[in-house]
Design a protein around this motif. Structure first.
Motif, PDB file in Angstrom:
ATOM      1  N   SER A 253       0.819  -1.207   0.000  1.00 25.27           N
ATOM      2  CA  SER A 253       0.000   0.000   0.000  1.00 25.27           C
ATOM      3  C   SER A 253       0.853   1.257   0.000  1.00 25.27           C
ATOM      4  CB  SER A 253      -0.956   0.010   1.199  1.00 25.27           C
ATOM      5  OG  SER A 253      -0.248   0.199   2.407  1.00 25.27           O
ATOM      6  N   GLN A 254       2.129   1.102   0.291  1.00 24.85           N
ATOM      7  CA  GLN A 254       3.035   2.248   0.262  1.00 24.85           C
ATOM      8  C   GLN A 254       3.614   2.359  -1.134  1.00 24.85           C
ATOM      9  OE1 GLN A 254       5.921   1.328   3.241  1.00 24.85           O
ATOM     10  NE2 GLN A 254       4.574   1.843   4.920  1.00 24.85           N
ATOM     11  N   GLY A 255       3.182   3.367  -1.854  1.00 21.54           N
ATOM     12  CA  GLY A 255       3.675   3.550  -3.208  1.00 21.54           C
ATOM     13  C   GLY A 255       5.047   4.204  -3.209  1.00 21.54           C
ATOM     14  N   LYS A 256       5.610   4.331  -4.377  1.00 20.57           N
ATOM     15  CA  LYS A 256       6.911   4.983  -4.514  1.00 20.57           C
ATOM     16  C   LYS A 256       6.732   6.491  -4.375  1.00 20.57           C
ATOM     17  CE  LYS A 256       8.799   1.496  -7.569  1.00 20.57           C
ATOM     18  NZ  LYS A 256       9.362   1.227  -8.882  1.00 20.57           N
ATOM     19  N   LEU A 257       7.733   7.139  -3.838  1.00 26.55           N
ATOM     20  CA  LEU A 257       7.685   8.585  -3.649  1.00 26.55           C
ATOM     21  C   LEU A 257       7.527   9.303  -4.988  1.00 26.55           C
ATOM     22  CD1 LEU A 257       7.811  10.903  -1.638  1.00 26.55           C
ATOM     23  CD2 LEU A 257      10.305  10.869  -1.885  1.00 26.55           C
ATOM     24  N   SER A 258       8.192   8.820  -6.022  1.00 25.08           N
ATOM     25  CA  SER A 258       8.082   9.450  -7.346  1.00 25.08           C
ATOM     26  C   SER A 258       6.647   9.371  -7.868  1.00 25.08           C
ATOM     27  CB  SER A 258       9.045   8.795  -8.329  1.00 25.08           C
ATOM     28  OG  SER A 258       8.768   7.420  -8.439  1.00 25.08           O
ATOM     29  N   GLU A 259       5.961   8.250  -7.603  1.00 26.42           N
ATOM     30  CA  GLU A 259       4.563   8.121  -8.022  1.00 26.42           C
ATOM     31  C   GLU A 259       3.668   9.083  -7.252  1.00 26.42           C
ATOM     32  OE1 GLU A 259       3.676   4.023  -7.396  1.00 26.42           O
ATOM     33  OE2 GLU A 259       4.934   3.352  -9.058  1.00 26.42           O
ATOM     34  N   PHE A 260       3.981   9.273  -5.988  1.00 26.60           N
ATOM     35  CA  PHE A 260       3.224  10.218  -5.166  1.00 26.60           C
ATOM     36  C   PHE A 260       3.310  11.621  -5.756  1.00 26.60           C
ATOM     37  CE2 PHE A 260       3.425  13.453  -1.811  1.00 26.60           C
ATOM     38  CZ  PHE A 260       2.149  13.336  -1.281  1.00 26.60           C
ATOM     39  N   PHE A 261       4.519  12.047  -6.117  1.00 26.62           N
ATOM     40  CA  PHE A 261       4.685  13.391  -6.672  1.00 26.62           C
ATOM     41  C   PHE A 261       4.025  13.521  -8.045  1.00 26.62           C
ATOM     42  CE2 PHE A 261       8.329  13.769  -3.638  1.00 26.62           C
ATOM     43  CZ  PHE A 261       7.790  14.818  -2.908  1.00 26.62           C
ATOM     44  N   ARG A 262       4.081  12.464  -8.859  1.00 26.15           N
ATOM     45  CA  ARG A 262       3.423  12.511 -10.158  1.00 26.15           C
ATOM     46  C   ARG A 262       1.911  12.633 -10.032  1.00 26.15           C
ATOM     47  NH1 ARG A 262       6.229   7.816 -11.727  1.00 26.15           N
ATOM     48  NH2 ARG A 262       8.340   8.486 -12.051  1.00 26.15           N
ATOM     49  N   ALA A 263       1.345  12.030  -8.987  1.00 27.13           N
ATOM     50  CA  ALA A 263      -0.100  12.061  -8.777  1.00 27.13           C
ATOM     51  C   ALA A 263      -0.558  13.321  -8.058  1.00 27.13           C
ATOM     52  CB  ALA A 263      -0.539  10.830  -7.975  1.00 27.13           C
ATOM     53  N   SER A 264       0.369  14.120  -7.589  1.00 28.02           N
ATOM     54  CA  SER A 264       0.034  15.327  -6.843  1.00 28.02           C
ATOM     55  C   SER A 264      -0.685  16.339  -7.728  1.00 28.02           C
ATOM     56  CB  SER A 264       1.324  15.963  -6.302  1.00 28.02           C
ATOM     57  OG  SER A 264       1.074  17.260  -5.830  1.00 28.02           O
ATOM     58  N   PRO A 265      -1.657  17.076  -7.168  1.00 32.14           N
ATOM     59  CA  PRO A 265      -2.318  18.121  -7.949  1.00 32.14           C
ATOM     60  C   PRO A 265      -1.352  19.238  -8.340  1.00 32.14           C
ATOM     61  CG  PRO A 265      -3.262  17.955  -5.728  1.00 32.14           C
ATOM     62  CD  PRO A 265      -2.225  16.911  -5.846  1.00 32.14           C
ATOM     63  N   LEU A 266      -0.202  19.302  -7.699  1.00 32.29           N
ATOM     64  CA  LEU A 266       0.790  20.334  -8.017  1.00 32.29           C
ATOM     65  C   LEU A 266       1.748  19.890  -9.121  1.00 32.29           C
ATOM     66  CD1 LEU A 266       1.682  21.455  -4.385  1.00 32.29           C
ATOM     67  CD2 LEU A 266       0.059  22.498  -5.952  1.00 32.29           C
ATOM     68  N   ALA A 267       1.609  18.661  -9.616  1.00 33.88           N
ATOM     69  CA  ALA A 267       2.532  18.111 -10.603  1.00 33.88           C
ATOM     70  C   ALA A 267       2.594  18.955 -11.866  1.00 33.88           C
ATOM     71  CB  ALA A 267       2.141  16.675 -10.948  1.00 33.88           C
ATOM     72  N   GLY A 268       1.492  19.520 -12.319  1.00 33.62           N
ATOM     73  CA  GLY A 268       1.475  20.298 -13.544  1.00 33.62           C
ATOM     74  C   GLY A 268       1.712  21.783 -13.324  1.00 33.62           C
ATOM     75  N   LEU A 269       1.967  22.185 -12.121  1.00 30.05           N
ATOM     76  CA  LEU A 269       2.163  23.596 -11.786  1.00 30.05           C
ATOM     77  C   LEU A 269       3.440  24.112 -12.431  1.00 30.05           C
ATOM     78  CD1 LEU A 269       0.890  25.848 -10.078  1.00 30.05           C
ATOM     79  CD2 LEU A 269       2.357  25.122  -8.213  1.00 30.05           C
ATOM     80  N   ASP A 270       3.340  25.202 -13.152  1.00 30.12           N
ATOM     81  CA  ASP A 270       4.495  25.784 -13.824  1.00 30.12           C
ATOM     82  C   ASP A 270       5.131  26.808 -12.882  1.00 30.12           C
ATOM     83  OD1 ASP A 270       6.349  26.358 -15.776  1.00 30.12           O
ATOM     84  OD2 ASP A 270       5.060  27.822 -16.772  1.00 30.12           O
ATOM     85  N   VAL A 271       6.224  26.426 -12.262  1.00 27.69           N
ATOM     86  CA  VAL A 271       6.896  27.293 -11.294  1.00 27.69           C
ATOM     87  C   VAL A 271       8.157  27.835 -11.931  1.00 27.69           C
ATOM     88  CG1 VAL A 271       7.967  27.388  -9.025  1.00 27.69           C
ATOM     89  CG2 VAL A 271       6.005  25.898  -9.402  1.00 27.69           C
ATOM     90  N   LYS A 272       8.296  29.151 -11.887  1.00 29.39           N
ATOM     91  CA  LYS A 272       9.476  29.810 -12.448  1.00 29.39           C
ATOM     92  C   LYS A 272      10.295  30.409 -11.316  1.00 29.39           C
ATOM     93  CE  LYS A 272       8.017  30.243 -16.992  1.00 29.39           C
ATOM     94  NZ  LYS A 272       7.964  28.912 -17.433  1.00 29.39           N
ATOM     95  N   ARG A 273      11.597  30.292 -11.437  1.00 30.98           N
ATOM     96  CA  ARG A 273      12.508  30.832 -10.437  1.00 30.98           C
ATOM     97  C   ARG A 273      12.711  32.320 -10.686  1.00 30.98           C
ATOM     98  NH1 ARG A 273      18.742  30.108 -10.079  1.00 30.98           N
ATOM     99  NH2 ARG A 273      19.092  31.056  -8.053  1.00 30.98           N
ATOM    100  N   ASP A 274      12.702  33.080  -9.586  1.00 31.68           N
ATOM    101  CA  ASP A 274      12.964  34.518  -9.676  1.00 31.68           C
ATOM    102  C   ASP A 274      14.466  34.708  -9.867  1.00 31.68           C
ATOM    103  OD1 ASP A 274      13.139  37.251  -9.478  1.00 31.68           O
ATOM    104  OD2 ASP A 274      12.450  37.364  -7.400  1.00 31.68           O
ATOM    105  N   LYS A 275      14.857  35.195 -11.034  1.00 31.77           N
ATOM    106  CA  LYS A 275      16.286  35.332 -11.355  1.00 31.77           C
ATOM    107  C   LYS A 275      16.778  36.769 -11.158  1.00 31.77           C
ATOM    108  CE  LYS A 275      16.300  31.482 -14.521  1.00 31.77           C
ATOM    109  NZ  LYS A 275      16.599  30.978 -15.840  1.00 31.77           N
ATOM    110  N   SER A 276      15.992  37.601 -10.491  1.00 35.81           N
ATOM    111  CA  SER A 276      16.435  38.966 -10.251  1.00 35.81           C
ATOM    112  C   SER A 276      17.611  38.965  -9.272  1.00 35.81           C
ATOM    113  CB  SER A 276      15.296  39.813  -9.691  1.00 35.81           C
ATOM    114  OG  SER A 276      14.834  39.279  -8.468  1.00 35.81           O
ATOM    115  N   ALA A 277      18.350  40.048  -9.261  1.00 37.13           N
ATOM    116  CA  ALA A 277      19.543  40.176  -8.420  1.00 37.13           C
ATOM    117  C   ALA A 277      19.157  40.062  -6.947  1.00 37.13           C
ATOM    118  CB  ALA A 277      20.204  41.518  -8.678  1.00 37.13           C
TER     119      ALA A 277
END
Length: 82
Positions: free
Chosen positions: A51-75
């Motif tokens: 019943s304990q799935g793999k951590l990578s599968e957990f992250f793939r199934a997360s609702p945040l998986a498709g979230l497009d996060v951009k890093r702030d590259k300002s100084a």
């Protein structure tokens, strides 16, 4: 937990502890009043393990998986001494 055993009783009646684990479910063993060990059937153990799935599968199934996060590259902020 179906039954709680003191360690000395569990040692003296190990066959009974195992038989109850198979028929009634997990058996809790205590040492000096502290919960220490659970004896359970192998079938129940495998169910828990599977019943304990793999951590990578957990992250793939997360609702945040498709979230497009951009890093702030300002100084970085000025005036901060680290």
């Amino acid at each position: 937990m179906n039954t709680i055993w003191q360690i000395q009783d569990a040692k003296n009646r190990l066959s009974e502890v195992i038989a109850r684990a198979l028929k009634q479910g997990p058996q809790l063993i205590t040492k000096h009043g502290e919960k220490t060990v659970v004896v359970m059937s192998y079938v129940e153990y495998e169910k828990l393990r599977k019943s304990q799935g793999k951590l990578s599968e957990f992250f793939r199934a997360s609702p945040l998986a498709g979230l497009d996060v951009k890093r702030d590259k300002s100084a970085p902020r000025t005036g901060l001494e680290l």
